[in-house]
Design a protein around this motif. Structure first.
Motif, PDB file in Angstrom:
ATOM      1  N   ILE A  96      16.716   0.291  -7.707  1.00 36.47           N
ATOM      2  CA  ILE A  96      16.371   0.088  -8.581  1.00 36.47           C
ATOM      3  C   ILE A  96      15.323  -1.256  -9.322  1.00 36.47           C
ATOM      4  N   ARG A  97      16.353  -1.738  -8.624  1.00 31.36           N
ATOM      5  CA  ARG A  97      15.874  -3.556  -9.279  1.00 31.36           C
ATOM      6  C   ARG A  97      14.887  -4.309  -8.022  1.00 31.36           C
ATOM      7  N   GLU A  98      14.956  -3.087  -6.841  1.00 28.66           N
ATOM      8  CA  GLU A  98      13.237  -3.288  -6.380  1.00 28.66           C
ATOM      9  C   GLU A  98      12.269  -3.193  -6.503  1.00 28.66           C
ATOM     10  N   PRO A  99      10.981  -4.234  -6.824  1.00 30.62           N
ATOM     11  CA  PRO A  99       9.517  -3.634  -6.692  1.00 30.62           C
ATOM     12  C   PRO A  99       9.215  -2.456  -5.213  1.00 30.62           C
ATOM     13  N   LEU A 100       8.497  -1.820  -5.793  1.00 31.75           N
ATOM     14  CA  LEU A 100       7.853  -1.029  -5.026  1.00 31.75           C
ATOM     15  C   LEU A 100       7.187  -1.644  -3.363  1.00 31.75           C
ATOM     16  N   GLN A 101       6.997  -0.874  -2.323  1.00 32.85           N
ATOM     17  CA  GLN A 101       7.085  -1.483  -0.985  1.00 32.85           C
ATOM     18  C   GLN A 101       6.102  -0.073  -0.475  1.00 32.85           C
ATOM     19  N   PRO A 102       4.505  -0.117  -0.081  1.00 27.82           N
ATOM     20  CA  PRO A 102       4.417   0.982   0.823  1.00 27.82           C
ATOM     21  C   PRO A 102       5.010   1.783   1.467  1.00 27.82           C
ATOM     22  N   GLY A 103       5.371   3.296   1.302  1.00 27.85           N
ATOM     23  CA  GLY A 103       6.105   3.948   2.418  1.00 27.85           C
ATOM     24  C   GLY A 103       7.929   4.303   1.744  1.00 27.85           C
ATOM     25  N   LYS A 104       7.739   3.733   0.585  1.00 25.82           N
ATOM     26  CA  LYS A 104       8.671   3.839   0.423  1.00 25.82           C
ATOM     27  C   LYS A 104       9.560   4.051  -1.708  1.00 25.82           C
ATOM     28  N   ILE A 105       9.889   3.913  -1.572  1.00 23.20           N
ATOM     29  CA  ILE A 105      10.232   4.880  -3.099  1.00 23.20           C
ATOM     30  C   ILE A 105      11.982   4.779  -3.211  1.00 23.20           C
ATOM     31  N   ARG A 106      12.283   4.495  -4.859  1.00 20.14           N
ATOM     32  CA  ARG A 106      13.587   3.579  -5.259  1.00 20.14           C
ATOM     33  C   ARG A 106      14.629   4.895  -5.442  1.00 20.14           C
ATOM     34  N   ASN A 107      15.601   4.546  -4.820  1.00 20.89           N
ATOM     35  CA  ASN A 107      16.568   5.423  -5.108  1.00 20.89           C
ATOM     36  C   ASN A 107      17.394   6.219  -6.576  1.00 20.89           C
ATOM     37  N   SER A 108      16.774   7.485  -6.525  1.00 22.84           N
ATOM     38  CA  SER A 108      16.995   7.809  -8.163  1.00 22.84           C
ATOM     39  C   SER A 108      17.970   8.327  -7.714  1.00 22.84           C
ATOM     40  N   ASN A 109      18.440   9.583  -6.857  1.00 18.73           N
ATOM     41  CA  ASN A 109      19.383  10.385  -6.321  1.00 18.73           C
ATOM     42  C   ASN A 109      20.650   9.586  -6.953  1.00 18.73           C
ATOM     43  N   ALA A 110      20.929   8.394  -6.777  1.00 23.09           N
ATOM     44  CA  ALA A 110      22.604   8.199  -6.727  1.00 23.09           C
ATOM     45  C   ALA A 110      22.342   7.617  -7.771  1.00 23.09           C
ATOM     46  N   TYR A 111      21.581   6.923  -8.960  1.00 21.00           N
ATOM     47  CA  TYR A 111      21.688   6.841 -10.458  1.00 21.00           C
ATOM     48  C   TYR A 111      21.556   8.089 -10.672  1.00 21.00           C
ATOM     49  N   MET A 112      21.125   9.189 -11.037  1.00 19.29           N
ATOM     50  CA  MET A 112      21.536  10.668 -10.952  1.00 19.29           C
ATOM     51  C   MET A 112      22.564  10.940 -10.772  1.00 19.29           C
ATOM     52  N   ILE A 113      23.058  11.286  -9.966  1.00 15.72           N
ATOM     53  CA  ILE A 113      24.174  11.619  -8.770  1.00 15.72           C
ATOM     54  C   ILE A 113      25.686  10.920 -10.204  1.00 15.72           C
ATOM     55  N   GLU A 143      -3.508  20.662   2.644  1.00 17.43           N
ATOM     56  CA  GLU A 143      -2.497  21.061   2.972  1.00 17.43           C
ATOM     57  C   GLU A 143      -1.336  20.588   3.271  1.00 17.43           C
ATOM     58  N   ASN A 144      -0.056  20.901   2.546  1.00 22.35           N
ATOM     59  CA  ASN A 144       1.154  20.331   2.795  1.00 22.35           C
ATOM     60  C   ASN A 144       0.709  18.913   2.503  1.00 22.35           C
ATOM     61  N   VAL A 145       0.380  18.477   1.521  1.00 21.82           N
ATOM     62  CA  VAL A 145       0.445  16.873   1.272  1.00 21.82           C
ATOM     63  C   VAL A 145       0.942  17.436   0.049  1.00 21.82           C
ATOM     64  N   SER A 146       1.887  15.753  -0.412  1.00 19.35           N
ATOM     65  CA  SER A 146       1.746  15.649  -1.903  1.00 19.35           C
ATOM     66  C   SER A 146       1.190  14.502  -2.751  1.00 19.35           C
ATOM     67  N   TYR A 147       0.495  14.277  -3.012  1.00 22.12           N
ATOM     68  CA  TYR A 147      -0.580  14.165  -3.704  1.00 22.12           C
ATOM     69  C   TYR A 147       0.155  13.042  -4.074  1.00 22.12           C
ATOM     70  N   LYS A 148      -0.378  11.675  -4.542  1.00 24.95           N
ATOM     71  CA  LYS A 148       0.221  10.776  -5.051  1.00 24.95           C
ATOM     72  C   LYS A 148      -0.445  10.816  -6.708  1.00 24.95           C
ATOM     73  N   GLY A 149       0.769  10.412  -7.124  1.00 27.64           N
ATOM     74  CA  GLY A 149       0.112  11.483  -9.150  1.00 27.64           C
ATOM     75  C   GLY A 149       0.265  11.728  -9.256  1.00 27.64           C
ATOM     76  N   GLU A 150       1.188  13.290  -8.760  1.00 26.54           N
ATOM     77  CA  GLU A 150       0.761  14.890  -8.418  1.00 26.54           C
ATOM     78  C   GLU A 150       2.024  14.659  -9.744  1.00 26.54           C
ATOM     79  N   PRO A 161       4.067   7.497  -4.977  1.00 22.98           N
ATOM     80  CA  PRO A 161       3.377   6.453  -5.332  1.00 22.98           C
ATOM     81  C   PRO A 161       2.249   6.650  -4.083  1.00 22.98           C
ATOM     82  N   PHE A 162       2.537   7.012  -3.154  1.00 24.52           N
ATOM     83  CA  PHE A 162       1.506   7.786  -1.845  1.00 24.52           C
ATOM     84  C   PHE A 162       1.378   9.241  -1.677  1.00 24.52           C
TER      85      PHE A 162
END
Lengths: 424, 424
Positions: free
Chosen positions: B198-215, A140-147, A52-53
């Motif tokens: 997973i029920r929270e909206p996105l926030q800057p710099g953050k991502i959802r905890n998909s790993n726990a649901y996947m595992i 270099e060493n950047v994972s781009y938003k949306g990649e 997402p970023f």
């Protein structure tokens, strides 16, 4: 509908006839946590990009590549470290000339930075500075938003089976409530005076009703909801009323037994009296040649053989694609694979055989060996089998080493294996 | 336990180490109806023979073969029909000379009879008599008591996975309550300040905890009982206490994230402070090289990567055999198969890669193609993949058409694929 009138149909023809009058899946919304093995009822799109970023895939220092242009072993460039962020933190600082921010894997790239240099590449001077002796490229060493995924992209299509990897994707995008196809209610009615419940002791001349439990397990595995409706004795009126009643409460009905031409095989007459449209009642296959299907109003009636192995085969070959197609799955049939026959099977038959078999994958090849007793009444072979070995009908038997096709009982499924399996 | 001290271990070595301190499965009794996918905790024997009596596999007439000795087209023998039985009925009559009983498929052979002649072979004279113009051998068209299974035989062994064919066998023998291995309680704790529910909206710099649901989904699929224990922020004390507490309530614990060498990767220090015995913390594989395992008292702690693909691979390669072995399953590893690489994969790596891939079985061969983006952080590739393509470590890349091994995510499992997969 006497024995003389029965028209033999090939397996693929029979399946085609079934799928011409499909079961229509209806939709329900369920929690992500309960969605294992279900099928998506809609295409789903990405509500945001992933990542997402712009973020760092490594532990290192975020910097402006521009500032590294002159860096070399001879003339390293010194950077000031102005902040330190881990994943989940967003730096409030903006990188100016010869500045850098210490950044951990997964953290958002700070403003002013367009590259990351890994920790092991730099020479640190305390915590506030490091020197860099090589040039770093932009990106270099950047994972781009949306990649990985762009906002608005279709991430999963209708008919996708939900497995752990799909759950990971759904969770990533915050899909906590999922539209899936409902499990159809499938009635199971066993016919036969000989049938005891599994909790009853044996009695002379009688056997336990193993078919209903077996079919229920087959249905659960393919995503339907079995409804055990008990057994019917071999009395015509009892059988007719039992089936007529059952049809009121289920989406489709499976009966076992009573479909052959014996004196107590009442199903053909039941279909007639119901006014059901017969799709087929004789298939060019062994076991299960008496497998029947008829359509009553908008409901399909499957008449499976009372013989355990024949019943099992009928359910996997016909009931499976009928139900799984209602989920819009792209591979509703058993998984087809090539294998080498590991033992002689010399009994020739004009009909195509679906022999319960054991497929073993080893280093060099895939071997298929018949499992246990090859009689339609055999049940121990079902416990051992992980596949059907498909032996096309003809005048000759089959020899160890022959190339054959197998249909795996566990697996992802096939799209339409029949053209290959039944061609001469 | 700093980065310098980490010892690289091969995948097979790491799994061997894990299985040297196995999880011991405990036993519970459940209903047959609830036993799908579970593993038998005992060998089960046949409490009676199957078939439980001599029976007819066809519709026909039961008779004494002795009486057919002289039958020929020229001199047919006439039989009197003295009774008529369907499956489930037992005739009270005993066959005497030139007598027969009309018998339907599945019915018990009457006393005095030792063979069955099929309906279509005789010429009926009304309902009470027929003539037979050929000799019938003793035992012809008789399914003998015990020909499928003998009383006292072992029908299913400990560690057998219960699938529909096994259910058929259990039902046949009246096993309505089944001893199976309990599903171990597996705690899942995600670490990382960046994680949102997973029920929270996105926030800057953050991502959802998909790993726990996947595992959790991976664990359910392999037969364990996941316990979602939430997320821990990147604070050391918080992490330590969270893990210490979790260990009190579960049979084993999986954490995600925090196992690398970044500034907020606290797991190595947590293991140390707990006094846990480290089994491994660096594996010669991509993705997931930081996959760790440590033993605290009688409980295993798995430290999986926080990157979705690396986390997924770590769970399938290590957690799977550890748990499935506790069910005494004979094939606790992913199903290995040979395939042809369907696309170039030119990035060489000294470590063995487990590339998320799509395996397609078609008429002529089995093709494996990498799925989506091959980065450890990629999640969309997980939704597409049905296998890992195993690309052994080395100095060269791989080309389209190369023979490779794959590990299928759906399938029966393999016994010990590693010798083959990792040998040069």
């Amino acid at each position: 509908m006497s024995v003389q009138k029965r028209q033999i149909m090939q397996v693929d023809e029979a399946i085609t006839k079934l799928l011409e009058v499909p079961l229509h899946g209806t939709v329900e919304i369920i929690s992500l946590e309960d969605s294992d093995g279900r099928y998506l009822a809609e295409d789903l799109i990405a509500p945001h990009a992933v990542p997402p970023f712009d973020r760092s895939p490594y532990d290192g220092f975020a910097l402006a590549s521009q500032d590294t242009k002159t860096a070399s072993h001879k003339e390293p460039v010194m950077f000031q470290v102005i902040d330190h962020i881990g994943a989940g933190a967003v730096s409030q600082r903006v990188i100016s000339e010869k500045e850098a921010i210490r950044i951990m894997t997964g953290a958002q790239l700070p403003r002013g930075a367009d590259a990351v240099v890994m920790l092991e590449v730099v020479k640190e001077h305390g915590v506030d500075a490091f020197e860099l002796s090589r040039q770093i490229n932009k990106g270099e060493n950047v994972s781009y938003k949306g990649e990985d995924t762009k906002k608005g992209e279709i991430i999963l299509t209708k008919g996708t089976r939900i497995h752990p990897g799909v759950i990971a994707l759904l969770a990533t995008f915050g899909y906590s409530e999922i539209p899936v196809f409902k499990r159809p209610l499938v009635g199971i009615l066993a016919t036969g005076t000989e049938l005891l419940d599994i909790r009853e002791p044996l009695q002379p001349g009688k056997i336990r009703n193993s078919n209903a439990y077996m079919i229920a397990a087959q249905l659960r595995k393919l995503g339907a909801h079995p409804v055990m409706l008990g057994t019917l004795s071999d009395d015509y009126d009892h059988t007719f009323l039992g089936i007529q009643n059952a049809l009121k409460t289920v989406d489709l009905l499976i009966t076992t037994g009573g479909v052959s031409v014996g004196d107590f095989d009442h199903l053909p007459r039941v279909y007639e009296e119901l006014g059901a449209t017969l799709l087929f009642n004789k298939i060019a296959m062994r076991p299960g040649s008496v497998t029947s299907a008829a359509r009553f109003q908008d409901k399909m009636l499957f008449g499976l053989s009372g013989n355990p192995s024949a019943c099992f085969v009928g359910c996997e070959l016909f009931v499976r694609p009928y139900i799984v197609s209602s989920f819009h799955a792209r591979k509703p049939h058993l998984t087809m694979m090539k294998a080498t026959l590991g033992a002689d099977f010399l009994k020739a038959n004009p009909f195509t055989r679906f022999v319960r078999g054991t497929v073993t994958m080893n280093d060099s090849d895939i071997q298929a060996v018949p499992a246990g007793l090859d009689k339609s009444g055999s049940v121990s072979s079902l416990a051992l089998a992980n596949a059907f070995i498909v032996l096309r009908g003809g005048t000759r038997g089959w020899k160890k080493g022959d190339a054959v096709y197998v249909l795996l009982l566990d697996g992802e499924g096939s799209e339409w294996p029949w053209t290959v399996l039944l061609s001469k």
